[in-house]
Design a protein around this motif. Structure first.
Motif, PDB file in Angstrom:
ATOM      1  N   HIS A  33      60.289  13.784  79.788  1.00 37.61           N
ATOM      2  CA  HIS A  33      61.641  14.060  79.755  1.00 37.61           C
ATOM      3  C   HIS A  33      62.317  13.996  80.729  1.00 37.61           C
ATOM      4  O   HIS A  33      61.704  14.306  81.971  1.00 37.61           O
ATOM      5  CB  HIS A  33      61.605  15.624  79.116  1.00 37.61           C
ATOM      6  N   CYS A  34      63.747  14.200  80.761  1.00 35.18           N
ATOM      7  CA  CYS A  34      64.380  13.979  82.157  1.00 35.18           C
ATOM      8  C   CYS A  34      65.351  15.318  82.335  1.00 35.18           C
ATOM      9  O   CYS A  34      66.275  15.316  82.902  1.00 35.18           O
ATOM     10  CB  CYS A  34      65.666  13.100  81.807  1.00 35.18           C
ATOM     11  N   HIS A  35      64.690  16.472  81.604  1.00 30.70           N
ATOM     12  CA  HIS A  35      65.474  17.909  81.843  1.00 30.70           C
ATOM     13  C   HIS A  35      64.414  18.957  81.809  1.00 30.70           C
ATOM     14  O   HIS A  35      63.266  18.787  81.567  1.00 30.70           O
ATOM     15  CB  HIS A  35      66.453  18.223  80.764  1.00 30.70           C
ATOM     16  N   ALA A  36      64.872  20.272  81.816  1.00 30.84           N
ATOM     17  CA  ALA A  36      64.131  21.288  82.196  1.00 30.84           C
ATOM     18  C   ALA A  36      63.425  21.628  80.859  1.00 30.84           C
ATOM     19  O   ALA A  36      64.204  21.137  79.667  1.00 30.84           O
ATOM     20  CB  ALA A  36      64.804  22.414  82.599  1.00 30.84           C
ATOM     21  N   ASN A  37      62.477  22.299  80.484  1.00 28.44           N
ATOM     22  CA  ASN A  37      61.685  22.701  79.165  1.00 28.44           C
ATOM     23  C   ASN A  37      62.639  23.476  78.369  1.00 28.44           C
ATOM     24  O   ASN A  37      63.677  24.083  78.967  1.00 28.44           O
ATOM     25  CB  ASN A  37      60.478  23.018  79.349  1.00 28.44           C
ATOM     26  N   ASP A  38      62.166  23.766  77.025  1.00 28.15           N
ATOM     27  CA  ASP A  38      63.110  24.677  76.089  1.00 28.15           C
ATOM     28  C   ASP A  38      62.236  25.827  76.046  1.00 28.15           C
ATOM     29  O   ASP A  38      62.042  26.400  74.903  1.00 28.15           O
ATOM     30  CB  ASP A  38      63.162  23.743  74.976  1.00 28.15           C
ATOM     31  N   HIS A  39      61.455  26.488  76.940  1.00 21.85           N
ATOM     32  CA  HIS A  39      60.566  27.719  76.808  1.00 21.85           C
ATOM     33  C   HIS A  39      61.679  28.666  76.239  1.00 21.85           C
ATOM     34  O   HIS A  39      60.878  29.529  75.252  1.00 21.85           O
ATOM     35  CB  HIS A  39      60.158  27.907  78.153  1.00 21.85           C
ATOM     36  N   LYS A  40      62.694  29.155  76.540  1.00 22.15           N
ATOM     37  CA  LYS A  40      63.556  30.164  76.262  1.00 22.15           C
ATOM     38  C   LYS A  40      63.839  30.034  74.572  1.00 22.15           C
ATOM     39  O   LYS A  40      63.500  30.937  73.943  1.00 22.15           O
ATOM     40  CB  LYS A  40      64.740  30.247  76.804  1.00 22.15           C
ATOM     41  N   ARG A  41      64.320  28.883  74.338  1.00 17.74           N
ATOM     42  CA  ARG A  41      64.422  28.677  73.023  1.00 17.74           C
ATOM     43  C   ARG A  41      63.058  29.091  71.867  1.00 17.74           C
ATOM     44  O   ARG A  41      63.095  29.602  70.822  1.00 17.74           O
ATOM     45  CB  ARG A  41      65.252  27.375  72.611  1.00 17.74           C
ATOM     46  N   ILE A  42      62.215  28.527  72.401  1.00 18.53           N
ATOM     47  CA  ILE A  42      60.698  28.275  71.659  1.00 18.53           C
ATOM     48  C   ILE A  42      60.144  29.898  71.497  1.00 18.53           C
ATOM     49  O   ILE A  42      59.930  30.316  70.518  1.00 18.53           O
ATOM     50  CB  ILE A  42      59.825  27.444  72.194  1.00 18.53           C
ATOM     51  N   SER A  43      60.343  30.513  72.790  1.00 10.97           N
ATOM     52  CA  SER A  43      60.103  31.965  72.811  1.00 10.97           C
ATOM     53  C   SER A  43      60.735  32.818  71.965  1.00 10.97           C
ATOM     54  O   SER A  43      60.188  33.873  71.373  1.00 10.97           O
ATOM     55  CB  SER A  43      59.706  32.530  74.068  1.00 10.97           C
ATOM     56  N   SER A  44      61.927  32.678  71.681  1.00  9.03           N
ATOM     57  CA  SER A  44      62.885  33.383  70.723  1.00  9.03           C
ATOM     58  C   SER A  44      63.106  32.982  69.308  1.00  9.03           C
ATOM     59  O   SER A  44      63.671  33.669  68.647  1.00  9.03           O
ATOM     60  CB  SER A  44      64.303  33.567  71.678  1.00  9.03           C
ATOM     61  N   SER A  45      62.084  32.066  69.020  1.00 10.12           N
ATOM     62  CA  SER A  45      62.082  31.582  67.515  1.00 10.12           C
ATOM     63  C   SER A  45      60.961  31.825  66.635  1.00 10.12           C
ATOM     64  O   SER A  45      59.883  32.273  67.487  1.00 10.12           O
ATOM     65  CB  SER A  45      62.355  30.086  67.574  1.00 10.12           C
ATOM     66  N   VAL A  46      61.004  31.860  65.516  1.00  9.21           N
ATOM     67  CA  VAL A  46      59.759  32.015  64.635  1.00  9.21           C
ATOM     68  C   VAL A  46      59.112  30.763  64.619  1.00  9.21           C
ATOM     69  O   VAL A  46      59.378  29.651  64.342  1.00  9.21           O
ATOM     70  CB  VAL A  46      60.235  32.618  63.221  1.00  9.21           C
ATOM     71  N   LEU A  47      57.640  30.784  64.953  1.00 10.17           N
ATOM     72  CA  LEU A  47      56.721  29.649  65.166  1.00 10.17           C
ATOM     73  C   LEU A  47      56.108  29.606  63.790  1.00 10.17           C
ATOM     74  O   LEU A  47      55.674  30.511  63.178  1.00 10.17           O
ATOM     75  CB  LEU A  47      55.845  29.865  66.102  1.00 10.17           C
ATOM     76  N   GLU A  48      56.142  28.205  63.241  1.00  8.89           N
ATOM     77  CA  GLU A  48      55.314  28.045  62.169  1.00  8.89           C
ATOM     78  C   GLU A  48      54.299  26.941  62.092  1.00  8.89           C
ATOM     79  O   GLU A  48      54.429  26.140  63.038  1.00  8.89           O
ATOM     80  CB  GLU A  48      56.199  27.511  60.976  1.00  8.89           C
ATOM     81  N   GLU A  49      53.139  27.175  61.932  1.00  7.33           N
ATOM     82  CA  GLU A  49      51.912  26.297  62.067  1.00  7.33           C
ATOM     83  C   GLU A  49      51.724  25.559  60.775  1.00  7.33           C
ATOM     84  O   GLU A  49      51.645  26.061  59.760  1.00  7.33           O
ATOM     85  CB  GLU A  49      50.535  27.099  62.501  1.00  7.33           C
TER      86      GLU A  49
END
Length: 194
Positions: A152-168
């Protein structure tokens, strides 16, 4: 840009390249009087630097016109493909979040990907910032196994992932085309953010 040093070099593949102040350009088009060049990082880094060379007569010195800007430093060596995961990286499931419209978004290494297409047991994912940041980040999965992963050419999306509902979801044991169609039909989950 002030032109200090111009030369022509031969690449490892035998192609002529224009070198201006240490930056390399590939020939894109040739006419009777002009040659058009683009930075050799045009596709990789989306560099907008261009050059045009030409001669009024055969004995004249070549003229050169530059336009655009380099968005990178001088690159002396070819970039090597960097993979964060190996081909053996296979888990029992993959982790997803939902887009605003309810579509599944793959999360991997703190980056988010949207499904580009599905072919039998193989799924192709591209970075959600492929337009806004012109990111070339891609993932190809065979079931749960990662076959290919690009940078990737940008910073990661950790903030968005941590504030979202995760589905496996286990991608190896399902019909991917049917699964993807069903996920688009389901109602999206509304997540309350603090």
């Amino acid at each position: 840009m002030l032109i200090r040093n111009i030369s022509f070099v031969i690449s490892k593949r035998g192609k002529t390249q224009l070198c201006v102040n240490g930056y390399l350009y590939m020939r894109v088009k040739t006419t009777e009087e002009l040659q058009f060049w683009s930075c050799n990082q045009d596709k990789v880094l989306r560099c907008t630097a261009r050059a045009t060379t030409g001669r009024a007569k055969k004995d004249d010195k070549p003229t050169i016109k530059l336009r655009g800007f380099h968005n990178h430093k001088i690159i002396l060596e070819r970039r090597k493909a960097v993979f964060q995961y190996t081909v053996e990286d296979a888990t029992e499931y993959r982790v997803f979040i939902r887009s605003q419209r309810g579509a599944p978004l793959l999360t991997l290494g703190n980056f988010i990907y949207r499904c580009e297409r599905v072919r039998k047991t193989r799924s192709y994912w591209l970075c959600i910032r492929y337009k806004s940041s012109k990111c070339n980040g891609r993932v190809i999965c065979q079931g749960n196994k990662i076959i290919k992963l690009t940078e990737h050419c940008h910073a990661n999306d950790h903030k968005r992932i941590s504030s979202s509902v995760l589905e496996e979801t286990d991608l190896s044991g399902i019909n991917l085309e049917e699964w993807y169609k069903q996920t688009l039909v389901q109602k999206r989950h509304v997540v309350k953010r603090k």
